[in-house]
Design a protein around this motif. Structure first.
Motif, mmCIF file in Angstrom:
data_model
loop_
_atom_site.group_PDB
_atom_site.id
_atom_site.type_symbol
_atom_site.label_atom_id
_atom_site.label_comp_id
_atom_site.label_asym_id
_atom_site.label_seq_id
_atom_site.Cartn_x
_atom_site.Cartn_y
_atom_site.Cartn_z
ATOM 1 N N GLU A 37 -3.274 -10.102 -4.877
ATOM 2 C CA GLU A 37 -3.943 -8.948 -5.441
ATOM 3 C C GLU A 37 -2.987 -7.772 -5.448
ATOM 4 O O GLU A 37 -2.225 -7.572 -4.510
ATOM 5 C CB GLU A 37 -5.189 -8.608 -4.633
ATOM 6 C CG GLU A 37 -6.218 -9.705 -4.720
ATOM 7 C CD GLU A 37 -7.511 -9.318 -4.042
ATOM 8 O OE1 GLU A 37 -7.766 -8.116 -3.886
ATOM 9 O OE2 GLU A 37 -8.241 -10.225 -3.673
ATOM 10 N N GLN A 38 -3.037 -7.000 -6.512
ATOM 11 C CA GLN A 38 -2.161 -5.856 -6.649
ATOM 12 C C GLN A 38 -2.800 -4.633 -6.005
ATOM 13 O O GLN A 38 -3.721 -4.045 -6.545
ATOM 14 C CB GLN A 38 -1.886 -5.580 -8.134
ATOM 15 C CG GLN A 38 -1.175 -6.711 -8.843
ATOM 16 C CD GLN A 38 0.200 -6.978 -8.267
ATOM 17 O OE1 GLN A 38 0.892 -6.068 -7.841
ATOM 18 N NE2 GLN A 38 0.604 -8.232 -8.240
ATOM 19 N N ILE A 39 -2.346 -4.289 -4.819
ATOM 20 C CA ILE A 39 -2.796 -3.068 -4.162
ATOM 21 C C ILE A 39 -1.569 -2.232 -3.853
ATOM 22 O O ILE A 39 -0.494 -2.756 -3.570
ATOM 23 C CB ILE A 39 -3.620 -3.338 -2.885
ATOM 24 C CG1 ILE A 39 -2.803 -4.113 -1.865
ATOM 25 C CG2 ILE A 39 -4.898 -4.048 -3.183
ATOM 26 C CD1 ILE A 39 -3.473 -4.212 -0.518
ATOM 27 N N VAL A 40 -1.720 -0.942 -3.923
ATOM 28 C CA VAL A 40 -0.627 -0.017 -3.662
ATOM 29 C C VAL A 40 -0.867 0.605 -2.296
ATOM 30 O O VAL A 40 -1.814 1.359 -2.104
ATOM 31 C CB VAL A 40 -0.567 1.079 -4.748
ATOM 32 C CG1 VAL A 40 0.601 2.008 -4.496
ATOM 33 C CG2 VAL A 40 -0.474 0.457 -6.130
ATOM 34 N N LEU A 41 -0.017 0.244 -1.330
ATOM 35 C CA LEU A 41 -0.154 0.765 0.023
ATOM 36 C C LEU A 41 0.529 2.112 0.127
ATOM 37 O O LEU A 41 1.555 2.352 -0.515
ATOM 38 C CB LEU A 41 0.463 -0.206 1.036
ATOM 39 C CG LEU A 41 -0.216 -1.565 1.182
ATOM 40 C CD1 LEU A 41 0.582 -2.438 2.141
ATOM 41 C CD2 LEU A 41 -1.622 -1.408 1.675
ATOM 42 N N PRO A 42 -0.022 3.001 0.929
ATOM 43 C CA PRO A 42 0.658 4.287 1.129
ATOM 44 C C PRO A 42 1.907 4.100 1.976
ATOM 45 O O PRO A 42 2.038 3.135 2.717
ATOM 46 C CB PRO A 42 -0.390 5.124 1.861
ATOM 47 C CG PRO A 42 -1.290 4.136 2.506
ATOM 48 C CD PRO A 42 -1.296 2.926 1.629
ATOM 49 N N ASP A 43 2.831 5.059 1.858
ATOM 50 C CA ASP A 43 4.047 5.012 2.644
ATOM 51 C C ASP A 43 3.762 5.493 4.054
ATOM 52 O O ASP A 43 2.911 6.349 4.272
ATOM 53 C CB ASP A 43 5.133 5.881 2.010
ATOM 54 C CG ASP A 43 5.580 5.319 0.672
ATOM 55 O OD1 ASP A 43 5.549 4.082 0.526
ATOM 56 O OD2 ASP A 43 5.952 6.104 -0.204
#
Length: 130
Positions: A37-43
């Motif tokens: 799944e394409q999820i964008v994690l925070p830095d």
């Protein structure tokens, strides 16, 4: 002279054999596919990673508020009931990692965190790209 009354016979046995082999390969490989799944994690900050002997639980929340634990997918509202059922399979002292998309609302992430804590897990962490 060419005899026009003879019709050529088609031998389809090799074609059937090849199709059966392809079908068998497809049936064997399909259950092992894992969808990413394409999820964008925070830095976040970079820290050392510890090797764990226990099986850790990873909870993934995507931008559409769908929660995935192991191979089961559920909505955010179904999480408290399902995590209570799934918690019986895991040690309460094992680490739980939450991978939440950075576009989610703060309330949604805190709801997931509260649901996991209410299920009895004490070691809960938010995972970032750091």
């Amino acid at each position: 002279m060419i005899n026009l009354e003879e019709t050529p016979e088609l031998n389809i046995t090799p074609l059937v054999d090849i199709m059966l082999v392809l079908l068998a390969i497809l049936m064997v490989t399909t259950p092992t596919l894992v969808y990413e799944e394409q999820i964008v994690l925070p830095d976040g900050s970079k820290t050392k990673t510890l090797s764990a002997e226990q099986k850790d639980l990873t909870v993934i929340v995507d931008a559409q508020r769908k929660v995935r634990i192991d191979q089961s997918t559920m909505s955010l509202q179904e999480l408290p009931d399902n995590i209570a059922l799934l918690s019986a399979k895991y040690d309460k002292n094992s680490a739980v990692y939450i991978k939440a998309d950075k576009n989610l609302l703060y309330d949604d992430v805190m709801f997931v965190l509260k649901s996991i804590k209410n299920a009895g897990f004490s070691k809960v962490a938010l995972q970032t790209n750091g």
